[in-house]
Design a protein around this motif. Structure first.
Motif, PDB file in Angstrom:
ATOM      1  N   ALA A 206       0.818  -1.210   0.000  1.00 32.79           N
ATOM      2  CA  ALA A 206       0.000   0.000   0.000  1.00 32.79           C
ATOM      3  C   ALA A 206       0.858   1.268   0.000  1.00 32.79           C
ATOM      4  N   ARG A 207       2.001   1.228   0.685  1.00 32.73           N
ATOM      5  CA  ARG A 207       2.892   2.390   0.711  1.00 32.73           C
ATOM      6  C   ARG A 207       3.667   2.542  -0.586  1.00 32.73           C
ATOM      7  N   GLY A 208       3.709   1.492  -1.399  1.00 31.93           N
ATOM      8  CA  GLY A 208       4.470   1.561  -2.646  1.00 31.93           C
ATOM      9  C   GLY A 208       5.906   1.109  -2.493  1.00 31.93           C
ATOM     10  N   ASP A 209       6.222   0.463  -1.368  1.00 27.73           N
ATOM     11  CA  ASP A 209       7.584  -0.019  -1.143  1.00 27.73           C
ATOM     12  C   ASP A 209       7.937  -1.178  -2.069  1.00 27.73           C
ATOM     13  N   ILE A 210       6.930  -1.970  -2.446  1.00 27.54           N
ATOM     14  CA  ILE A 210       7.166  -3.119  -3.326  1.00 27.54           C
ATOM     15  C   ILE A 210       6.210  -3.048  -4.506  1.00 27.54           C
ATOM     16  N   SER A 211       6.603  -3.644  -5.619  1.00 28.66           N
ATOM     17  CA  SER A 211       5.790  -3.629  -6.825  1.00 28.66           C
ATOM     18  C   SER A 211       4.685  -4.684  -6.724  1.00 28.66           C
ATOM     19  N   THR A 212       3.748  -4.626  -7.660  1.00 27.50           N
ATOM     20  CA  THR A 212       2.655  -5.600  -7.690  1.00 27.50           C
ATOM     21  C   THR A 212       3.196  -7.005  -7.897  1.00 27.50           C
ATOM     22  N   ALA A 213       4.163  -7.141  -8.776  1.00 24.93           N
ATOM     23  CA  ALA A 213       4.734  -8.464  -9.029  1.00 24.93           C
ATOM     24  C   ALA A 213       5.414  -9.020  -7.782  1.00 24.93           C
ATOM     25  N   GLU A 214       6.157  -8.179  -7.095  1.00 27.30           N
ATOM     26  CA  GLU A 214       6.836  -8.624  -5.879  1.00 27.30           C
ATOM     27  C   GLU A 214       5.822  -8.957  -4.783  1.00 27.30           C
ATOM     28  N   TYR A 215       4.751  -8.148  -4.689  1.00 31.59           N
ATOM     29  CA  TYR A 215       3.698  -8.420  -3.706  1.00 31.59           C
ATOM     30  C   TYR A 215       3.073  -9.784  -3.957  1.00 31.59           C
ATOM     31  N   ARG A 216       2.718 -10.057  -5.200  1.00 31.05           N
ATOM     32  CA  ARG A 216       2.083 -11.343  -5.529  1.00 31.05           C
ATOM     33  C   ARG A 216       3.030 -12.516  -5.276  1.00 31.05           C
ATOM     34  N   GLU A 217       4.304 -12.322  -5.599  1.00 30.84           N
ATOM     35  CA  GLU A 217       5.295 -13.379  -5.380  1.00 30.84           C
ATOM     36  C   GLU A 217       5.435 -13.700  -3.888  1.00 30.84           C
ATOM     37  N   ARG A 218       5.519 -12.675  -3.080  1.00 27.43           N
ATOM     38  CA  ARG A 218       5.666 -12.886  -1.634  1.00 27.43           C
ATOM     39  C   ARG A 218       4.386 -13.427  -1.011  1.00 27.43           C
ATOM     40  N   LEU A 219       3.243 -12.986  -1.504  1.00 26.60           N
ATOM     41  CA  LEU A 219       1.973 -13.498  -1.007  1.00 26.60           C
ATOM     42  C   LEU A 219       1.846 -14.986  -1.319  1.00 26.60           C
ATOM     43  N   GLU A 220       2.242 -15.364  -2.499  1.00 29.41           N
ATOM     44  CA  GLU A 220       2.214 -16.780  -2.879  1.00 29.41           C
ATOM     45  C   GLU A 220       3.178 -17.591  -2.015  1.00 29.41           C
ATOM     46  N   ALA A 221       4.328 -17.024  -1.704  1.00 32.61           N
ATOM     47  CA  ALA A 221       5.286 -17.716  -0.833  1.00 32.61           C
ATOM     48  C   ALA A 221       4.702 -17.903   0.564  1.00 32.61           C
ATOM     49  N   LEU A 222       3.981 -16.907   1.056  1.00 32.44           N
ATOM     50  CA  LEU A 222       3.330 -17.058   2.365  1.00 32.44           C
ATOM     51  C   LEU A 222       2.292 -18.176   2.339  1.00 32.44           C
ATOM     52  N   ARG A 223       1.552 -18.253   1.262  1.00 31.16           N
ATOM     53  CA  ARG A 223       0.511 -19.288   1.149  1.00 31.16           C
ATOM     54  C   ARG A 223       1.119 -20.674   1.057  1.00 31.16           C
ATOM     55  N   HIS A 224       2.267 -20.808   0.410  1.00 29.76           N
ATOM     56  CA  HIS A 224       2.897 -22.126   0.252  1.00 29.76           C
ATOM     57  C   HIS A 224       3.651 -22.565   1.491  1.00 29.76           C
ATOM     58  N   ASP A 225       3.876 -21.660   2.431  1.00 28.11           N
ATOM     59  CA  ASP A 225       4.576 -22.023   3.668  1.00 28.11           C
ATOM     60  C   ASP A 225       3.643 -22.625   4.700  1.00 28.11           C
ATOM     61  N   ARG A 226       2.407 -22.894   4.330  1.00 35.38           N
ATOM     62  CA  ARG A 226       1.463 -23.498   5.278  1.00 35.38           C
ATOM     63  C   ARG A 226       1.908 -24.918   5.631  1.00 35.38           C
ATOM     64  N   PRO A 227       1.663 -25.318   6.895  1.00 35.80           N
ATOM     65  CA  PRO A 227       2.060 -26.687   7.300  1.00 35.80           C
ATOM     66  C   PRO A 227       1.179 -27.742   6.682  1.00 35.80           C
TER      67      PRO A 227
END
Length: 80
Positions: A59-80
């Motif tokens: 939201a602050r613009g620190d990361i791009s949309t592509a980077e946001y989606r990549e990190r969000l996907e990484a968070l989702r895949h780290d589920r136990p």
């Protein structure tokens, strides 16, 4: 004579910009630490604090949309 006035005005403007940036950066850290998240972020262990931080950085613009989606996907895949 004119040069000194121009330098004085430039110095005042630079000082004002510096003060505004410092005041803005001091207010940001408390906002990022408040709240526990909402929605589905509390359902996954370890994601409770990571997701809101990621959302705020996007939201602050620190990361791009592509980077946001990549990190969000990484968070989702780290589920136990």
């Amino acid at each position: 004579m004119w040069v000194s006035w121009i330098l004085l005005i430039v110095g005042i403007v630079l000082l004002a910009v510096l003060l505004v940036r410092l005041a803005g950066s001091r207010g940001a850290p408390p906002a990022s630490g408040t709240g526990t998240g909402s929605g589905t972020s509390g359902t996954v262990p370890g994601e409770g604090s990571a997701r809101p931080i990621l959302d705020e950085r996007y939201a602050r613009g620190d990361i791009s949309t592509a980077e946001y989606r990549e990190r969000l996907e990484a968070l989702r895949h780290d589920r136990p």
